[in-house]
Write a protein that holds these residues in place. Sequence first.
Motif, short mmCIF file in Angstrom:
data_model
loop_
_atom_site.label_atom_id
_atom_site.label_comp_id
_atom_site.label_asym_id
_atom_site.label_seq_id
_atom_site.Cartn_x
_atom_site.Cartn_y
_atom_site.Cartn_z
N LYS A 51 0.85 -1.27 0.19
CA LYS A 51 -0.15 -0.13 0.12
C LYS A 51 0.80 1.37 0.13
CE LYS A 51 -3.57 2.27 2.60
NZ LYS A 51 -4.68 2.31 3.87
N TRP A 52 1.96 1.21 0.91
CA TRP A 52 2.70 2.52 0.86
C TRP A 52 3.53 2.75 -0.56
CZ3 TRP A 52 6.47 0.20 5.46
CH2 TRP A 52 5.67 0.32 6.59
N LEU A 53 3.99 1.53 -1.53
CA LEU A 53 4.49 1.69 -2.64
C LEU A 53 3.34 2.24 -3.67
CD1 LEU A 53 6.76 -1.52 -2.83
CD2 LEU A 53 7.37 0.99 -2.66
N LYS A 54 2.31 1.85 -3.50
CA LYS A 54 1.21 1.90 -4.30
C LYS A 54 0.79 3.50 -4.19
CE LYS A 54 -3.57 0.50 -4.87
NZ LYS A 54 -4.64 -0.63 -4.75
N GLY A 57 2.88 5.90 -5.87
CA GLY A 57 3.14 6.02 -7.24
C GLY A 57 4.09 5.20 -8.01
N PHE A 58 4.57 4.21 -7.03
CA PHE A 58 5.59 3.16 -7.53
C PHE A 58 5.14 2.60 -8.62
CE2 PHE A 58 8.35 -0.65 -7.27
CZ PHE A 58 9.71 0.00 -7.23
N GLY A 59 4.11 1.95 -8.81
CA GLY A 59 3.61 1.31 -9.83
C GLY A 59 3.51 1.99 -11.23
N ALA A 60 3.66 3.48 -11.14
CA ALA A 60 3.44 4.17 -12.36
C ALA A 60 4.74 4.94 -12.91
CB ALA A 60 2.71 5.31 -12.18
N VAL A 61 5.87 4.31 -12.20
CA VAL A 61 7.29 4.75 -12.73
C VAL A 61 7.70 4.85 -14.15
CG1 VAL A 61 8.49 4.67 -10.33
CG2 VAL A 61 8.60 2.71 -11.80
N ARG A 62 7.02 3.84 -14.81
CA ARG A 62 7.34 3.45 -16.32
C ARG A 62 6.43 4.45 -17.09
NH1 ARG A 62 10.62 2.42 -20.08
NH2 ARG A 62 9.49 0.63 -20.99
N ILE A 63 5.47 4.69 -16.49
CA ILE A 63 4.33 5.57 -17.46
C ILE A 63 4.95 7.01 -17.66
CG2 ILE A 63 2.05 6.44 -17.49
CD1 ILE A 63 2.31 3.55 -17.27
N PRO A 64 4.72 7.34 -19.19
CA PRO A 64 5.33 8.43 -19.68
C PRO A 64 5.04 9.76 -18.87
CG PRO A 64 4.55 7.19 -21.47
CD PRO A 64 3.96 6.48 -20.11
N LYS A 119 -3.98 5.88 -16.96
CA LYS A 119 -4.71 6.58 -15.87
C LYS A 119 -4.84 5.49 -14.64
CE LYS A 119 -8.66 9.53 -14.50
NZ LYS A 119 -8.63 8.91 -13.30
N ARG A 120 -5.34 4.52 -14.94
CA ARG A 120 -5.43 3.44 -13.82
C ARG A 120 -4.08 3.34 -12.94
NH1 ARG A 120 -8.89 -0.92 -17.39
NH2 ARG A 120 -11.08 0.08 -17.08
N PHE A 121 -3.06 3.10 -13.68
CA PHE A 121 -1.54 2.91 -13.29
C PHE A 121 -1.18 4.08 -12.17
CE2 PHE A 121 -0.75 0.10 -16.95
CZ PHE A 121 -1.57 -0.81 -16.74
N ASP A 123 -3.30 6.17 -10.89
CA ASP A 123 -4.15 6.31 -9.82
C ASP A 123 -4.10 5.25 -8.58
OD1 ASP A 123 -5.35 8.58 -10.97
OD2 ASP A 123 -7.31 7.17 -11.80
N GLY A 124 -3.08 4.41 -9.00
CA GLY A 124 -2.36 3.47 -8.16
C GLY A 124 -2.92 2.02 -8.33
N ASP A 125 -3.54 1.78 -9.38
CA ASP A 125 -4.23 0.43 -9.51
C ASP A 125 -2.83 -0.67 -9.65
OD1 ASP A 125 -6.69 1.27 -9.38
OD2 ASP A 125 -7.27 0.37 -11.36
N LEU A 126 -2.92 -1.72 -9.26
CA LEU A 126 -1.94 -2.71 -9.23
C LEU A 126 -2.48 -4.00 -10.24
CD1 LEU A 126 0.07 -2.71 -6.03
CD2 LEU A 126 0.68 -1.61 -8.07
N VAL A 127 -1.51 -4.52 -11.04
CA VAL A 127 -2.01 -5.75 -11.67
C VAL A 127 -1.10 -7.11 -11.13
CG1 VAL A 127 -2.31 -6.91 -14.04
CG2 VAL A 127 -2.46 -4.37 -13.57
N GLY A 128 -2.12 -8.22 -10.94
CA GLY A 128 -1.23 -9.49 -10.48
C GLY A 128 -1.30 -10.26 -11.80
N ASN A 129 -0.91 -11.46 -11.76
CA ASN A 129 -0.60 -12.36 -12.96
C ASN A 129 -1.20 -13.84 -12.44
OD1 ASN A 129 1.74 -13.10 -11.22
ND2 ASN A 129 2.15 -14.32 -13.36
N ALA A 130 -1.94 -14.37 -13.39
CA ALA A 130 -2.31 -15.78 -13.24
C ALA A 130 -2.14 -16.40 -14.60
CB ALA A 130 -3.76 -15.93 -12.63
N TRP A 131 -1.11 -17.28 -14.86
CA TRP A 131 -0.89 -17.70 -15.88
C TRP A 131 -0.76 -19.25 -15.98
CZ3 TRP A 131 2.63 -15.34 -20.31
CH2 TRP A 131 2.18 -14.01 -20.74
N THR A 132 -0.12 -19.85 -14.97
CA THR A 132 0.42 -21.19 -14.82
C THR A 132 -0.71 -22.22 -14.49
OG1 THR A 132 2.61 -20.65 -14.54
CG2 THR A 132 2.11 -22.85 -13.94
#
Length: 414
Positions: A51-54, A57-64, A119-121, A123-132
Amino acid sequence: MTAQQQHLPPVLSTGTDYEALAERFRPIFARIQAGALEREQSRSLPFEQVKWLKEAGFGAVRIPVEFGGAGASLPQLLHLLIELAEADSNLPQALRGHFAFVEDRLNAHASSPQDVWFKRFVDGDLVGNAWTEIGAVKLGQVITRVSRQGEQWVANGTKYYSTGSIFADWIDLYAQRDDNGADVIAAVNVHQPGVKQSDDWDGFGQRTTGSGTSVFENAVVEAENLIDFSTRFKYQTAFYQLVLLAVQTGAGRAAVQDFSEHVRQRTRVFSTGNASEVSQDVQVQQVIGKASAQVYAAEATTLRAASASQRAYERRFGQDTEAEHTANILAELESAQAQVVVADLTLRATSDLFNALGASATSTGKALDRHWRNARTAASHNPLIYKERIIGDWEINGTEPPYVWQIGGGSKQR
């Protein structure tokens, strides 16, 4: 997006002032590190730390920058992840699925606006993964399905190794469409009854990554969030590997830091030693120094490999398809070469550091073994013996590396 913006070329994330960027997050990294040992010992998931990272804005560091992000390059992102991994190596791996989905949307921006996801990124939205999928699944088989149910699309299936999804707002779900059999990525909102997640990862390392089982039971998927897998960004396997390299490197940095501190504090000496204080023993200093150099080399190698993926990202926005293809080959190869070297360096460093201390270093209360366990776990994800062969096949025969690999039952499966 305004009419004027629609006619402008897509903006890219090519880098920013790294020190200024890192200073935004280092106080948070320090807070994360302060509780890392306790979380390891109690196996407490880092919900608050995520939550602190979210919120920062840590999840958006790659966004232009033009879309509200930091505009960081891939090497800068990996540098940040190494610093975060030094604080707690579980967290970069927990965020691996998020940054991979971000990277996919960055690449998609070359052909279609990604304002909604950007905008979602931001705003702080995080994405997980489910592949395997595990169990009675043949190699290459996809059991999870996305199908039409009335006026909406729904997903049904069970995934394992869903790293970080328990902290996320969305899940990057690999599935197959029922109607045409096409492989897709379904971006599933987790805030619905049809998504159930469990923290049942039982590995001996990386124990608080929030990995485990995700079950989808008629989980609703918006039509615009069904993405053809064939459009997935081409250097994705290289990217996933880079994050694992950051995890290992950060674990190595943490090990050097922790062992150095224990050496400074140690008062007991061996009669076979070289000084009246352990911190002044030249052989102990040598152990710490060698490990420090190994981790330094691991970090430099990781960042060098990240530069190759940055070039692949930038080539995506050019008009030269051959140059883009070559960049993707090199991104995959350099991440594989880095994997071979970084695994060896970090595993040796996190093991040999025990030579700087006595048997007390194996105390479960100190949990110094967690650094080796974490590095070993991260290094085990994609078998490096196969990567060594792939590199050799390229060097000898010019054979292009695979960009996607799968796991499943072989011919002896029952």
